[in-house]
Design a protein around this motif. Structure first.
Motif, short mmCIF file in Angstrom:
data_model
loop_
_atom_site.label_atom_id
_atom_site.label_comp_id
_atom_site.label_asym_id
_atom_site.label_seq_id
_atom_site.Cartn_x
_atom_site.Cartn_y
_atom_site.Cartn_z
N SER A 98 0.85 -1.19 0.00
CA SER A 98 0.00 0.00 0.00
C SER A 98 0.88 1.24 0.00
O SER A 98 2.05 1.19 0.36
CB SER A 98 -0.87 0.01 1.26
OG SER A 98 -0.01 0.08 2.38
N GLY A 99 0.33 2.33 -0.41
CA GLY A 99 1.11 3.57 -0.43
C GLY A 99 2.20 3.47 -1.48
O GLY A 99 1.95 3.08 -2.60
N CYS A 100 3.42 3.78 -1.09
CA CYS A 100 4.54 3.74 -2.03
C CYS A 100 4.90 2.28 -2.30
O CYS A 100 5.19 1.52 -1.38
CB CYS A 100 5.74 4.48 -1.46
SG CYS A 100 7.22 4.26 -2.47
N ARG A 101 4.94 1.90 -3.54
CA ARG A 101 5.16 0.49 -3.84
C ARG A 101 6.58 0.03 -3.56
O ARG A 101 6.85 -1.16 -3.52
CB ARG A 101 4.81 0.20 -5.30
CG ARG A 101 5.61 0.97 -6.31
CD ARG A 101 4.96 0.90 -7.68
NE ARG A 101 3.66 1.57 -7.66
CZ ARG A 101 2.68 1.33 -8.52
NH1 ARG A 101 2.87 0.46 -9.48
NH2 ARG A 101 1.54 1.95 -8.43
N PHE A 102 7.46 0.99 -3.34
CA PHE A 102 8.84 0.59 -3.08
C PHE A 102 9.12 0.45 -1.59
O PHE A 102 10.19 0.02 -1.18
CB PHE A 102 9.79 1.65 -3.70
CG PHE A 102 11.24 1.30 -3.59
CD1 PHE A 102 12.11 2.12 -2.88
CD2 PHE A 102 11.75 0.16 -4.17
CE1 PHE A 102 13.46 1.82 -2.77
CE2 PHE A 102 13.09 -0.17 -4.06
CZ PHE A 102 13.94 0.66 -3.36
N ARG A 103 8.13 0.78 -0.76
CA ARG A 103 8.46 0.92 0.66
C ARG A 103 8.92 -0.38 1.30
O ARG A 103 9.68 -0.37 2.25
CB ARG A 103 7.26 1.49 1.42
CG ARG A 103 6.12 0.53 1.57
CD ARG A 103 5.05 1.13 2.48
NE ARG A 103 3.84 0.32 2.44
CZ ARG A 103 3.67 -0.77 3.15
NH1 ARG A 103 4.63 -1.16 3.98
NH2 ARG A 103 2.55 -1.46 3.05
N SER A 104 8.53 -1.53 0.75
CA SER A 104 8.92 -2.77 1.41
C SER A 104 10.41 -3.03 1.28
O SER A 104 10.97 -3.84 2.01
CB SER A 104 8.14 -3.95 0.82
OG SER A 104 8.36 -4.02 -0.57
#
Lengths: 338, 298, 325
Positions: free
Chosen positions: A285-291
């Motif tokens: 969710s949100g920024c797709r790179f956050r993980s």
């Protein structure tokens, strides 16, 4: 320089499995969003690089531009006019493509001359002497001797085949040439010659080049602008110099850090980026790179950052781009703990 | 390209490094195209020999194949009748010779018509997919599900015996294999980059279908074709043997085998010789087919 | 400096369509304990076949000649049977993680089958080693992962599984055949870091084959550059990359685009490698070299220099000048 090619919110979805079955089960139709609201502007004579790792949607995007794949949302415009997969011949010839695999982009049963002549005939060079002359001209443009005309692709090396593929693309006199990983399958010594060829052709023929690649270093040699794509979305879109000097998106930084550089030795256990890209169906969710982002903050999970920046050609999709606060150059993290 | 002439390709004025012109050079021997193997020529020679016999039958046959001589029936080979006479006194050698005029063309056509029909349908089905593909495949499923001999018998029964009925029946059954063979290839080829490139270049669909897709898909079908001729010829003989093929008195190897059955103990050659002819013809076609397969297998 | 592998004058011939080609024509390499040796070369250089011959993975129509010496259990390198040493001292990691793992076996079984077969470990012992290895190669949540099937894993994870499989039999030498070529750049980066770490932790020697000189530069202590079936130059990585002593090496280096140095345009090497079906005795690079002299083609091919730094070029001084001499 006015804009020649415009992509506006282009979205491509691939359906997996039966939408009907899913509906009966009360679930949303299983869909893979390969390209997610991509907007790009390409000016005449520019060379733009589209960079991303496997599965990011860059090839799908190339297919949309060249008319092999329809966009489910958004549109593609050539000089202001919208174009779709079904496009008139006069429009089709203006955007041409060079494919990645030199082994399969030429019809194995035709000689080089036949491959080129079919095109020339179709596009109205009626007399065979004129066609032959044009074939020779095209070959010399790409640095091949006319002895190549009589042979079939199997007698040519990868680099030679790729030159023929470029000649074929040029035969219809396009304005825009899309190179989809055009050098990825070539040996490095051949790769450099092909890149030099593309550069030269761009200058001499005033071609506009869209260069798709996973290799940032290659893109740097050829492109004046770079768009970085992650999971179907553009995360950074800036002039090459600026992007390479001072990348604003953590993914871009990570890609640059991860790329092997001649003369730089690796530290044991280090990795510029942890983990692997999540499946496009399972986007965070949100920024797709956050993980995978080393600097992810709570807001990153809630709000997807827009692609924006201080100028029309300086864009990044990160809440912390240009913030001055450096949420962290990706430190080399121990890769053994994902 | 380098060294003694002073021209240095690694360093050029423009600094770009591309000024050399690359000659095409044949890639090492392992990729060189295999020339047509010898067995194809041997097979072709056999078939040609049979064809010549068929063409020059009136000159070669010592007797009228239909001329009966009931008094001199079932005679063993002698100086007059080199291979003896059958139960109606007809000269066996002449009948063998004249039978080529039936077995050769019908065997060939009984494979050629299915080849044409099946290849066209299969190519269209594979290339366009969708409804055409579904329809073609379902019809072929139905045809294949039927016991083939029963279908042929039924068709011949309805249409009456003779060459035409045989050809119609074989075509109705035989197209399926060709359709499937080429459809598989077309499915593989149509996603190849060179097909996409042709589309991107704006070439018309019909041209792409013929030049790019068909030419690169038809190989396995051509390899299968000679062996199918063998099957068809054998099937023709079998049906004649059962009395459903070419009606008497036209000489035909399968019918000759059937007629000779009753005399197999004493006049064994009446059935054996036609069988040998069939074997030889089959050998010729098989050699061609095998040879084609080898040479296409680069 | 104890030697673990010595390959001398390796020649490989293949029978293809009735003719014989020689993709490897006299390669010699040495590897020390705990060293990472890189073999760099483009397609057709013979680097993969060289690697495969070390553990007897040549195709059936291939024949190899030469001397192979491997040091088992710390002794001096001695002749060995390549087919015999698999899983007993030498292991290999392959290029395509998508196809190199048996899809009908679970991850855990893939890793434990080697120790159970070669060392006779019990199921429990093998499982313990498997879980430990999986942690080591960066596959946490090992218990759960061990039950997964290869197709459920991504390319990077499969490559880690392949490395774990290779390590399961405690090899002293790990052969890597372009293990990162099919992977994304970020994943490649992780795998290279992992290999470095494993060398540090386990003291294992590695032979790493790649067409990517930059990757070799990142990972390897020493490099051997192969071309047309021969080794053209060897040396410590930093020396070789900063001061190449063979025009081919220099040409390769010049071909690599770098995004640090935009002032220098990468230059290719014109022409193509020689036909492997054709015999030749002089320098195989002579036809494409910018600095060829008359004796380059006539002088028989040989390497000069010390074990640490060798070159096959008989006129390496041309590189110092940087222009045709």
């Amino acid at each position: 320089m006015s804009s020649l090619l415009e992509l506006e919110n282009v979205t491509v979805d691939f359906s997996l499995g039966s939408a009907l079955v899913a509906k009966l089960q009360g679930k949303p139709a299983p869909v893979l969003r390969a390209v997610d609201r991509v907007s790009l502007t390409v000016k005449k004579g520019e060379s733009i690089g589209i960079v991303g790792e496997s599965g990011c949607g860059k090839s799908t995007l190339a297919q949309v531009i060249v008319g092999l794949q329809e966009a489910d949302q958004g549109c593609v415009r050539l000089e202001g006019q919208e174009i779709k997969v079904k496009r008139p011949g006069a429009v089709r010839r203006r955007i041409q493509m060079v494919f990645q695999d030199p082994g399969s982009s030429l019809n194995p049963r035709l000689t080089v001359e036949q491959t080129l002549t079919v095109l020339l005939k179709h596009y109205g060079t009626p007399d065979s002497a004129a066609r032959r002359a044009r074939c020779e001209e095209l070959l010399s443009m790409v640095g091949l001797s006319e002895s190549v005309l009589e042979v079939k692709p199997r007698s040519l090396s990868g680099g030679q085949r790729q030159r023929v593929a470029i000649a074929r693309a040029l035969a219809v006199e396009p304005d825009i040439l899309i190179a989809d990983e055009a050098v990825a399958a070539l040996d490095v010594s051949v790769q450099a010659s092909i890149l030099a060829l593309l550069n030269r052709l761009r200058r001499e023929l005033d071609l506009t080049l869209v260069f798709i690649s996973h290799d940032l270093a290659v893109v740097r040699q050829v492109c004046s602008r770079v768009a970085v794509i992650y999971l179907g979305r553009v995360v950074e879109d800036r002039p090459a110099e600026d992007l390479f000097d001072d990348p604003q998106h953590p993914y871009t930084r990570a890609l640059m850090a991860a790329a092997p550089k001649l003369g730089v030795v690796k530290t044991a256990g280090s990795a510029a980026l942890k983990g692997e890209a999540p499946s496009a169906m399972d986007r965070p969710s949100g920024c797709r790179f956050r993980s995978r982002c080393p600097a992810s903050q709570p807001i990153c999970a809630e709000v997807e950052p827009d692609l924006e920046g201080p100028a029309a050609d300086q864009l990044a999709a990160c809440h912390f781009a240009w913030s001055g606060t450096d949420p962290g150059q990706p430190q080399r993290v121990a890769s053994s703990s994902r | 390209m380098s060294g003694p002439t002073g021209h240095n390709p690694l360093i050029t004025d423009s600094g770009i490094g591309l000024d050399e012109v690359e000659e095409a050079r044949a890639i090492p021997s392992r990729k060189r195209f295999k020339t047509v193997p010898r067995k194809v020529w041997i097979g072709a020679a056999i078939i040609t020999a049979f064809a010549l016999v068929a063409i020059f039958a009136p000159l070669l046959a010592p007797f009228d194949p239909l001329a009966q001589d009931p008094v001199n029936n079932l005679t063993p080979p002698d100086s007059t009748h080199l291979l003896g006479t059958d139960e109606l006194g007809r000269d066996v050698l002449s009948r063998l010779i004249y039978a080529t005029r039936t077995d050769l063309p019908i065997g060939l056509l009984a494979a050629l018509f299915p080849f044409l029909v099946g290849t066209v349908l299969g190519t269209l089905a594979g290339f366009f997919g969708g409804f055409i593909d579904a329809l073609t495949m379902r019809i072929s499923d139905i045809v294949q599900a039927f016991p083939s001999y029963i279908l042929v018998i039924a068709l011949v029964f309805v249409l009456g015996p003779g060459a035409k009925s045989i050809l119609i029946a074989f075509t109705a059954l035989g197209w399926v294999v060709y359709a499937r063979i080429i459809r598989t290839e077309v499915l593989r080829v149509r996603s190849a980059d060179y097909v996409k490139a042709a589309k991107v270049s704006g070439l018309p669909t019909r041209g792409i279908l013929v030049r790019d897709v068909f030419r690169n898909s038809v190989g396995p079908s051509l390899v299968y074709f000679p062996s199918d001729i063998v099957f068809a010829t054998l099937a023709l003989a079998a049906f004649s043997f059962l009395g459903l093929g070419i009606p008497p008195p036209t000489p035909e190897w399968g019918a000759m085998i059937a007629d000779g059955q009753a005399h197999i103990r004493e006049q064994w050659w009446l059935s054996t010789l036609p069988g040998v002819m069939i074997v030889l013809l089959g050998l010729g076609y098989s050699l061609i087919g095998d040879g084609l397969e080898e040479s296409l297998d680069k | 400096m104890s030697r673990i592998l010595e390959v001398s004058d390796l020649e490989i011939e293949l029978e293809l369509d009735g003719s014989t080609i020689s993709p490897v024509r006299g390669a010699s390499i040495t590897v020390d304990r705990g060293e990472i040796l890189g073999i760099a070369g483009e397609s057709g250089s013979g680097k993969s076949l060289t690697l495969k011959s070390l553990i007897g993975l040549l195709p059936r129509h291939g024949m190899a000649k030469g001397t192979l010496l491997f040091s088992q259990d710390g002794g001096e390198p001695s002749p060995y049977d390549p087919a015999d040493v698999r899983g007993r001292g030498i292991s290999m990691v392959f290029q395509e993680p998508m196809t190199a793992l048996n899809p009908t076996m679970r991850v855990g079984d893939l890793i434990s089958i080697g120790p159970r077969f070669h060392e006779g470990l019990s199921r429990r012992q093998a499982k313990a080693r498997t879980l430990d290895l999986m942690e080591r190669v960066g596959l946490p949540d090992a218990e759960r992962r061990a039950k997964m099937w290869p197709h459920e894993l991504s390319g990077g994870l499969r490559q880690r599984v392949m490395i774990a499989v290779a390590l399961s039999t405690k090899p002293e030498l790990l052969l890597c055949d372009e293990p990162t070529t099919a992977l994304d750049v970020s994943v490649q980066d992780q795998i290279l870091g992992l290999l470095q770490q494993l060398r540090t932790d386990l003291g294992m020697a590695i032979v790493f084959v790649s067409h990517d000189l930059a990757v070799i530069g990142e990972l390897c202590d020493r490099v051997a550059v192969m071309y047309a079936g021969r080794v053209l130059e060897t040396g410590p990585t930093t020396d070789l990359l900063s001061d190449p002593r063979h025009p081919y090496t220099a040409g390769l280096i010049a071909s690599i685009p770098s995004f640090d140095r935009l002032d220098i345009e990468p230059r290719g090497i014109p022409g193509q490698p020689p036909d492997p079906a054709v015999e030749s005795s002089g320098c195989p690079f002579a036809d494409r070299c910018a600095f060829t002299k008359d004796d380059c083609r006539t002088t028989p091919f040989h390497l000069t220099g010390t074990r640490d730094r060798q070159t096959a070029c008989i006129h390496p001084e041309v590189l110092r000048d940087g222009r045709p001499a």
